[in-house]
Enzyme design. Structure first.
Site, short mmCIF file in Angstrom:
data_model
loop_
_atom_site.label_atom_id
_atom_site.label_comp_id
_atom_site.label_asym_id
_atom_site.label_seq_id
_atom_site.Cartn_x
_atom_site.Cartn_y
_atom_site.Cartn_z
N ASP A 138 -9.85 -8.08 12.50
CA ASP A 138 -9.36 -9.10 11.57
C ASP A 138 -10.38 -9.17 10.44
OD1 ASP A 138 -11.47 -10.81 13.10
OD2 ASP A 138 -10.91 -12.01 11.36
N HIS A 157 0.64 -6.63 -1.63
CA HIS A 157 0.25 -5.22 -1.66
C HIS A 157 -0.93 -4.92 -0.73
CE1 HIS A 157 -0.72 -1.19 -2.73
NE2 HIS A 157 -1.98 -1.60 -2.85
N CYS A 216 5.70 -1.53 -0.76
CA CYS A 216 5.75 -3.00 -0.72
C CYS A 216 6.57 -3.55 -1.89
CB CYS A 216 4.33 -3.59 -0.71
SG CYS A 216 3.56 -3.74 -2.33
N ASP A 225 -9.42 -18.02 16.70
CA ASP A 225 -10.85 -17.94 16.98
C ASP A 225 -11.26 -19.30 17.55
OD1 ASP A 225 -11.11 -19.69 14.90
OD2 ASP A 225 -12.19 -18.35 13.59
N CYS A 239 3.13 3.43 -2.18
CA CYS A 239 3.33 2.21 -1.39
C CYS A 239 4.75 1.69 -1.55
CB CYS A 239 2.32 1.15 -1.83
SG CYS A 239 2.49 -0.44 -0.99
N CYS A 295 4.93 -3.01 -5.33
CA CYS A 295 4.95 -1.65 -5.88
C CYS A 295 6.38 -1.18 -6.19
CB CYS A 295 4.26 -0.70 -4.91
SG CYS A 295 2.49 -1.05 -4.79
ZN LIG Z 1 2.17 -1.94 -2.68
#
Ligand SMILES: [Zn+2]
Length: 373
Positions: free
Chosen positions: A268, A337, A308, A94, A306, A311
């Site tokens: 964003d 996450h 990730c 930015d 999920c 998780c």
């Molecule tokens: Zn997750």
């Protein structure tokens, strides 16, 4: 000289929504897409590998923060921002406009630029359109932004208009000052929540030779209806302009849907990582506050849908414990996450646009996150 970025998009059956591909020197980004915010050359608590694993292709970094500390010249001497933070993906910087008008103290605005006191140590600084471009060229981001004047949309129409006109003059100066051929430059539409000002601003910015068009000055306290009306006015004015469209500072689960319907390609927002550090996780069940006592005995993962790292390996009970004990790992696991979940939501949103199931997905997110999001 080849263009610094290449963007192609196609319309969909849903309103003004489009599916696109943004090619940069640091990777190709499918749009609509979300950029995690790495304010100080780091997305708080996450490594570049964490970001890659979460599915991030492009992140945002802040000119204001990096120019105050560690300094743009220093980052340039150290090989530029990509090398400095060891991020091989794309970076959008930015221009510092938003932070100068929201964080800095003792601001004095004139037509040449802004003089302000650093929020870190009170030292005086000056930012002009030319300096904002110079800093971003030193940082070496893939996409730079023009220096704009942000105002509270609740101010008198004449003050909003004056800031908008100044933003247009500064946009032209940014374009004239910009010289790095491997860096794209986006112009920023301002004009508060007055749709006639927004139309004028869109026409002025789109009339200049920018590589993309950003919409600034939203998500600053206006209502959902005001944001929707503003985006509608901008989209109508842009019509079939082929350049990428970036809605700055917007990134709550429900906000994506309305903006994508208006043809927005890029987003964003600090929200996913900021709320994560407070213990709020976004899941297929909606928001979970891991500080809540009911999670202390919950052996389930944060979100069983999920994939990730958090998780796959950890329970809600473990995260609830880490937050209560104020262990540093809490911030990383929660951020891993939320960033993964947000980027996965955008992947699902693109799939839904392809398959014609956008309305169904929007309904699902509305039910779990509440229309008041
Ligand atoms: Zn997750």
């Amino acid at each position: 000289m080849s263009a610094p970025i290449r963007f192609t998009s196609r319309s969909t059956s849903l309103g003004r929504a489009r599916l696109g591909t943004l090619v940069t020197a640091h990777g190709t980004i499918e749009t609509p897409q979300f950029m995690p915010v790495g304010t100080q050359a780091t997305v708080k608590s996450l490594t570049p590998l964490d970001l890659r694993s979460a599915g991030a292709g492009m992140i945002l970094a802040n000119t204001y923060h990096l120019s105050l500390r560690p300094g743009a010249e220093r980052i340039a001497r150290l090989g530029g921002l990509h090398r400095f933070m060891a991020w091989g993906g794309a970076i959008l910087t930015d221009s510092g406009g938003f932070q100068v008008f929201s964080l800095a103290h003792l601001r004095r605005v004139d037509d040449e630029g802004v003089t302000f006191a650093s929020h870190i140590d009170g030292a005086p600084h000056r930012l002009t359109p030319e300096r904002a471009i110079e800093i971003q060229e030193l940082l070496g981001s893939d996409i730079a932004m023009t220096f704009d004047q942000l105002v509270d949309p609740g101010l008198d129409a004449s003050e909003v208009e004056e800031a908008m006109e100044r933003t247009h003059r500064w946009a032209a100066r940014c374009l004239a000052a910009h010289s790095r051929p491997d860096q794209a430059l986006f112009g920023i539409v301002q004009g508060g929540i007055d749709t006639s000002l927004r139309r004028r601003s869109t026409a002025a910015i789109a009339g200049l030779d920018f590589d993309g068009i950003a919409v600034g000055g939203l998500s600053v306290g206006e209502s959902k209806d005001e944001m929707a009306a503003t985006l509608d006015a901008v989209a109508e004015e842009l019509a079939d302009d082929p350049r990428p469209r970036y809605l700055m500072g917007v990134g709550s689960p429900l906000d994506f849907f309305g903006a994508v319907e208006q043809g927005i390609d890029l987003f964003d927002c600090v929200l996913p990582t900021r709320v994560a550090r407070n213990g709020q996780l976004w899941t297929s069940e909606g928001r979970l506050n891991l500080r809540n006592t009911r999670f202390q005995d919950d052996a389930a993962p944060v979100d069983s849908a999920c994939v990730c790292e958090t998780c796959r390996n950890h329970s809600r009970a473990y995260l609830a414990h880490l937050f209560r004990a104020e262990e540093l790992l809490a911030y990383r696991l929660a951020s891993v996450h939320n960033v993964t979940w947000t980027l996965t939501l955008l992947t699902r949103l693109r799939e839904a646009l392809r398959e014609g199931s956008f309305v169904k997905l929007r309904g699902e997110i509305r039910r779990t996150f509440g229309a008041g999001d």
